[in-house]
Design an enzyme around this catalytic site. Sequence first.
Site, PDB file in Angstrom:
ATOM      1  N   MET A   1       0.858  -1.189   0.000  1.00  0.00           N
ATOM      2  CA  MET A   1       0.000   0.000   0.000  1.00  0.00           C
ATOM      3  C   MET A   1       0.893   1.237   0.000  1.00  0.00           C
ATOM      4  O   MET A   1       1.644   1.483   0.952  1.00  0.00           O
ATOM      5  CB  MET A   1      -0.934  -0.001   1.213  1.00  0.00           C
ATOM      6  CG  MET A   1      -2.065  -1.023   1.104  1.00  0.00           C
ATOM      7  SD  MET A   1      -3.237  -0.911   2.458  1.00  0.00           S
ATOM      8  CE  MET A   1      -2.389  -1.840   3.743  1.00  0.00           C
TER       9      MET A   1
ATOM     10  N   CYS B   1      -3.128  -1.131 -10.290  1.00  0.00           N
ATOM     11  CA  CYS B   1      -3.398   0.275  -9.965  1.00  0.00           C
ATOM     12  C   CYS B   1      -4.524   0.835 -10.846  1.00  0.00           C
ATOM     13  O   CYS B   1      -4.419   0.818 -12.072  1.00  0.00           O
ATOM     14  CB  CYS B   1      -2.117   1.085 -10.146  1.00  0.00           C
ATOM     15  SG  CYS B   1      -2.308   2.776  -9.617  1.00  0.00           S
TER      16      CYS B   1
ATOM     17  N   GLY C   1      -9.009  -9.055  -1.222  1.00  0.00           N
ATOM     18  CA  GLY C   1     -10.205  -8.225  -1.286  1.00  0.00           C
ATOM     19  C   GLY C   1     -11.158  -8.481  -0.145  1.00  0.00           C
ATOM     20  O   GLY C   1     -11.691  -9.577   0.003  1.00  0.00           O
ATOM     21  N   ASP C   2     -11.309  -7.447   0.711  1.00  0.00           N
ATOM     22  CA  ASP C   2     -12.332  -7.452   1.754  1.00  0.00           C
ATOM     23  C   ASP C   2     -12.089  -8.448   2.883  1.00  0.00           C
ATOM     24  O   ASP C   2     -13.033  -9.032   3.418  1.00  0.00           O
ATOM     25  CB  ASP C   2     -13.723  -7.694   1.151  1.00  0.00           C
ATOM     26  CG  ASP C   2     -14.112  -6.630   0.144  1.00  0.00           C
ATOM     27  OD1 ASP C   2     -13.381  -5.621   0.033  1.00  0.00           O
ATOM     28  OD2 ASP C   2     -15.135  -6.793  -0.534  1.00  0.00           O
TER      29      ASP C   2
ATOM     30  N   ARG D   1      -6.599  -3.110   3.446  1.00  0.00           N
ATOM     31  CA  ARG D   1      -7.231  -2.096   4.301  1.00  0.00           C
ATOM     32  C   ARG D   1      -7.610  -2.613   5.684  1.00  0.00           C
ATOM     33  O   ARG D   1      -7.689  -1.839   6.636  1.00  0.00           O
ATOM     34  CB  ARG D   1      -8.461  -1.530   3.580  1.00  0.00           C
ATOM     35  CG  ARG D   1      -8.116  -0.734   2.328  1.00  0.00           C
ATOM     36  CD  ARG D   1      -9.325  -0.532   1.442  1.00  0.00           C
ATOM     37  NE  ARG D   1      -9.854  -1.824   0.977  1.00  0.00           N
ATOM     38  CZ  ARG D   1     -11.046  -2.004   0.443  1.00  0.00           C
ATOM     39  NH1 ARG D   1     -11.858  -0.981   0.301  1.00  0.00           N
ATOM     40  NH2 ARG D   1     -11.439  -3.210   0.069  1.00  0.00           N
TER      41      ARG D   1
HETATM   42  C1  FMN Z   1      -3.870   3.348   0.534  1.00  0.00           C
HETATM   43  C2  FMN Z   1      -3.727   2.209  -0.442  1.00  0.00           C
HETATM   44  C3  FMN Z   1      -2.579   2.128  -1.224  1.00  0.00           C
HETATM   45  C4  FMN Z   1      -2.429   1.074  -2.123  1.00  0.00           C
HETATM   46  N1  FMN Z   1      -1.277   0.964  -2.837  1.00  0.00           N
HETATM   47  C5  FMN Z   1      -1.058  -0.118  -3.620  1.00  0.00           C
HETATM   48  C6  FMN Z   1       0.174  -0.343  -4.276  1.00  0.00           C
HETATM   49  O1  FMN Z   1       1.093   0.481  -4.184  1.00  0.00           O
HETATM   50  N2  FMN Z   1       0.325  -1.481  -5.001  1.00  0.00           N
HETATM   51  C7  FMN Z   1      -0.694  -2.391  -5.143  1.00  0.00           C
HETATM   52  O2  FMN Z   1      -0.499  -3.414  -5.824  1.00  0.00           O
HETATM   53  N3  FMN Z   1      -1.872  -2.205  -4.541  1.00  0.00           N
HETATM   54  C8  FMN Z   1      -2.063  -1.113  -3.779  1.00  0.00           C
HETATM   55  N4  FMN Z   1      -3.250  -0.976  -3.110  1.00  0.00           N
HETATM   56  C9  FMN Z   1      -4.263  -2.043  -3.218  1.00  0.00           C
HETATM   57  C10 FMN Z   1      -4.089  -3.067  -2.096  1.00  0.00           C
HETATM   58  O3  FMN Z   1      -2.826  -3.710  -2.195  1.00  0.00           O
HETATM   59  C11 FMN Z   1      -5.199  -4.136  -2.153  1.00  0.00           C
HETATM   60  O4  FMN Z   1      -5.104  -4.823  -3.375  1.00  0.00           O
HETATM   61  C12 FMN Z   1      -6.576  -3.527  -2.025  1.00  0.00           C
HETATM   62  O5  FMN Z   1      -6.641  -2.598  -0.970  1.00  0.00           O
HETATM   63  C13 FMN Z   1      -7.644  -4.626  -1.812  1.00  0.00           C
HETATM   64  O6  FMN Z   1      -7.389  -5.364  -0.662  1.00  0.00           O
HETATM   65  P1  FMN Z   1      -8.195  -5.090   0.705  1.00  0.00           P
HETATM   66  O7  FMN Z   1      -9.656  -5.254   0.414  1.00  0.00           O
HETATM   67  O8  FMN Z   1      -7.652  -6.103   1.662  1.00  0.00           O
HETATM   68  O9  FMN Z   1      -7.896  -3.689   1.091  1.00  0.00           O
HETATM   69  C14 FMN Z   1      -3.443   0.091  -2.244  1.00  0.00           C
HETATM   70  C15 FMN Z   1      -4.603   0.195  -1.460  1.00  0.00           C
HETATM   71  C16 FMN Z   1      -4.746   1.240  -0.566  1.00  0.00           C
HETATM   72  C17 FMN Z   1      -5.998   1.296   0.272  1.00  0.00           C
END
Ligand code: FMN
Length: 384
Positions: free
Chosen positions: A30, A114, A218-219, A242
């Site tokens: 992230m 991204c 995801g989630d 997240r």
């Molecule tokens: C603040 C933020 C920054 C992120 N930066 C990246 C990143 O640099 N590279 C990437 O592959 N995904 C990035 N993501 C996506 C996360 O790695 C992840 O795929 C996405 O949040 C879904 O997963 P989650 O539901 O567990 O949050 C970012 C997400 C957030 C919220």
Amino acid sequence: MLDGVTLATSATPLTLGKHQVWPPVVLAPMAGITNVAFRRLCREQGGGVYVCEMITTRALVERIPKTLKMIRFAPDEGFRSLQLYGVDPDVTAAAARMIAEEDLADHIDLNFGCPVPKVTRRGGGSALPWRRKLFGRIVRQAVQAAAPAGIPVTVKMRKGIDDDHLTYVEAGLIAQEAGVAAVALHARTAEQRYSGTADWDAIATLKQALDVPVLGNGDIWEAADAMRMVAHTGVDGVVVGRGCLGRPWLFKDLHAAYDGVRSQELPSLGEVAAIMSRHAHLLVEALEDERHGCADFRKHIAWYLKGFPVGGDLRRSLSMVASLAQLDDLLGKLDADAPFPRESLGQPRGRINAPGKVSLPYGWLDSRDDDTVPEGAEMDNSGG
Ligand SMILES: Cc1cc2nc3c(=O)[nH]c(=O)nc-3n(C[C@H](O)[C@H](O)[C@H](O)COP(=O)(O)O)c2cc1C
């Protein structure tokens, strides 16, 4: 929350090249979050892969000082995981070769997820797998450049551009053919951004289609969600983004669940305050600047305090904190005995934005086999 959930007792360690990782849990890269300070807080809670912030291939090969700072790992980081963003096979290969030759990391993850308009508009990030030949060249050249040092390469991608332009199964097969060690799927389209819910059925479909390990993303807000995802999809590991914002202890719950133990950390406000203080101190140390470290910490404050009874004035003062002494003073005013707000468990946190039409270069969707490197899609700044 883990009551009635089937634990992943038959899970095996995640094999990435010569490395075996237990539990098969990944801290999602992230930008702006997963720096050396946050990774340390999370690593202390449990095992897994803790990926650094996204690094732009061009900035790395050009040795931009800010980027070189961002790829610093702590001496005790046993498995150094680095995420690269690139659109040019040659530049990506040069970055992977540099990592291999200079022993900069133990694992490379390639970012194809991204959804930011300024990136997709130029054909980068989640737009890129649509151009399957170019995608294949980037992945293949990165794998080949990293191979002499035995560095495993993985890819992280979304389902596709939108529901009419899904790419994940084909891209997974191309990546597997190119020699990746694993494929991670954030089960949303670029159009969805962070809205709606992740499509765990798509993760199950990808798992069925590939022989290499598949990681589901995801989630996952709680360890129970991770266990549900494993039961639903059969994935070889989970990627958590997240859900751990303001909750680094989630990795303790995840480790316990994979070990077959139903336990959940529910820190009091006093315990959370201690972690907040430590996080800010680690950030100041990493950024070598107290003001900068405190400013960077501000974004974490609302996540840590979510659901706790904290007055508006105190929240406002915390959100403007400028020094460690001031932070510790304000944290001392919190009600240390306040119990963890159970009603905030399982709730989404961090980015939850609305879907949006994906900006793409002119004619992008018409020519899947064009492997021209998109111009201007390479971000010049690491960290997004
Ligand atoms: C603040 C933020 C920054 C992120 N930066 C990246 C990143 O640099 N590279 C990437 O592959 N995904 C990035 N993501 C996506 C996360 O790695 C992840 O795929 C996405 O949040 C879904 O997963 P989650 O539901 O567990 O949050 C970012 C997400 C957030 C919220």
